[in-house]
Design an enzyme around this catalytic site. Structure first.
Site, short mmCIF file in Angstrom:
data_model
loop_
_atom_site.label_atom_id
_atom_site.label_comp_id
_atom_site.label_asym_id
_atom_site.label_seq_id
_atom_site.Cartn_x
_atom_site.Cartn_y
_atom_site.Cartn_z
N HIS A 62 -14.78 1.59 -0.50
CA HIS A 62 -13.91 0.54 -0.56
C HIS A 62 -13.37 0.40 -1.87
CE1 HIS A 62 -12.00 -3.60 0.33
NE2 HIS A 62 -12.56 -3.97 -0.99
N ASN B 290 -10.46 11.39 1.12
CA ASN B 290 -12.12 11.06 0.71
C ASN B 290 -12.91 12.16 1.90
OD1 ASN B 290 -12.83 8.89 -1.06
ND2 ASN B 290 -11.27 7.87 -0.06
N ARG C 36 -10.52 0.20 11.34
CA ARG C 36 -10.90 -0.58 12.37
C ARG C 36 -12.25 -1.31 11.97
NH1 ARG C 36 -9.46 0.02 17.82
NH2 ARG C 36 -11.12 -0.87 18.52
N ILE C 37 -12.31 -2.49 12.53
CA ILE C 37 -13.50 -3.30 12.00
C ILE C 37 -14.50 -2.79 12.88
CG2 ILE C 37 -14.50 -5.61 12.30
CD1 ILE C 37 -11.96 -6.78 11.33
N GLU D 288 -21.11 -8.00 8.41
CA GLU D 288 -19.87 -8.89 7.67
C GLU D 288 -18.96 -7.60 7.06
OE1 GLU D 288 -21.24 -12.65 5.38
OE2 GLU D 288 -22.96 -11.07 5.94
N ASN E 144 -19.41 3.46 3.70
CA ASN E 144 -18.00 3.09 3.68
C ASN E 144 -17.55 3.04 2.08
OD1 ASN E 144 -15.47 2.34 4.41
ND2 ASN E 144 -15.87 0.10 3.72
N ARG F 256 -13.12 -4.13 21.96
CA ARG F 256 -13.58 -3.63 20.59
C ARG F 256 -15.01 -2.93 20.75
NH1 ARG F 256 -11.56 -4.03 15.55
NH2 ARG F 256 -10.04 -6.01 15.99
C1 GRF Z 1 -9.18 4.86 0.31
O1 GRF Z 1 -8.54 3.91 -0.95
C2 GRF Z 1 -10.63 3.96 0.57
O2 GRF Z 1 -11.02 3.53 -0.36
C3 GRF Z 1 -9.98 3.00 1.62
O3 GRF Z 1 -8.96 3.48 2.24
C4 GRF Z 1 -8.06 4.57 1.56
C5 GRF Z 1 -8.46 6.04 2.27
O4 GRF Z 1 -7.84 7.02 1.58
N1 GRF Z 1 -11.08 2.69 2.59
P1 GRF Z 1 -8.07 8.34 2.30
O5 GRF Z 1 -7.36 8.43 3.81
O6 GRF Z 1 -9.43 8.68 2.06
O7 GRF Z 1 -6.93 9.40 1.44
#
Ligand code: GRF
Length: 215
Positions: free
Chosen positions: A120, A25, A102-103, A154, A118, A76
């Site tokens: 997800h 990403n 990490r949270i 959250e 983020n 943390r």
């Molecule tokens: C992705 O699936 C993302 O949605 C999740 O962790 C993964 C990270 O993949 N949060 P990359 O390191 O970006 O290839």
């Protein structure tokens, strides 16, 4: 309608990417920056893992990288305070979590409210947390996908910016579904960051409105 609580800035921004793993990403965001689809520079790529492949990729791209060692911080909260100091030093406008395992503490969320996003790999609010592709298969949902959202205290619960859906197939495996979702992640994450610096994201209550270009 709820009142506007945030509007993203229209400016050339400074981005920090936080990652713990392979960084695909990050690469997608960096590609969009290079192509001029995101009006920003990546000022820092930071990881909690010294050997994260994403850090190596960032270094190869000539970007500034930093390994922030969790072992050197007792709590943390201490860790996130050090993290905030690093991103403030570089006058970062937006923090992109990209596979950052990490949270983040409420202290960091508050300091960077509406300035942390983020990605997800599920359609939130379904399947927050970990191992979400397998959980989607096991649940029997017909569609899963990915979500770009603002980060709130959250986990996986902040206002949703963009989502994309993909079908879940009868013979799907975790890896096959994850790969299908990842294609969409690489499309919508850069798009969301692009919209952010076009000043086109407006938050009302927990809804994010995407404004017309030039509005
Ligand atoms: C992705 O699936 C993302 O949605 C999740 O962790 C993964 C990270 O993949 N949060 P990359 O390191 O970006 O290839």
């Amino acid at each position: 309608m709820d009142e506007v609580i945030f509007r993203s800035p229209k400016k050339r921004g400074r981005v920090a990417v936080l990652l713990s793993g392979r960084g695909s990403n990050f690469t997608a965001i960096q590609g969009a920056v290079r192509a001029g689809r995101i009006d920003a520079d990546i000022s820092l790529v930071l990881s909690n893992k010294a050997d994260a492949p994403g850090l190596v990729k960032a270094r190869d791209e000539g970007l500034e990288t930093l390994f922030l060692d969790p072992k050197l911080h007792a709590t943390r909260e201490d860790y996130d305070r050090a993290l905030v100091a690093e991103i403030e030093r570089r006058r970062v406008d937006l923090v992109c979590l990209a596979g950052y395992m990490r949270i983040v503490t409420p202290g960091l969320c508050d300091a960077y409210r509406h300035r942390i996003v983020n990605i997800h790999p599920a359609l939130l609010p379904s399947f927050p947390g970990l191992h979400v592709q397998q959980r989607a298969i096991d649940w029997g949902v017909r569609f899963s996908g990915c979500t770009v959202h603002f980060v709130a205290a959250e986990v996986d619960m902040g206002p949703i910016i963009l989502q994309a859906a993909v079908p879940v197939l009868q013979d799907d495996t975790e890896d096959a579904l994850a790969a299908r979702i990842l294609v969409e992640e690489h499309r919508i994450y850069p798009e969301a960051v692009g919209l952010y610096f076009q000043g086109r994201l407006e938050v009302r209550g927990r809804r994010v409105f995407i404004l017309e270009a030039g509005a």
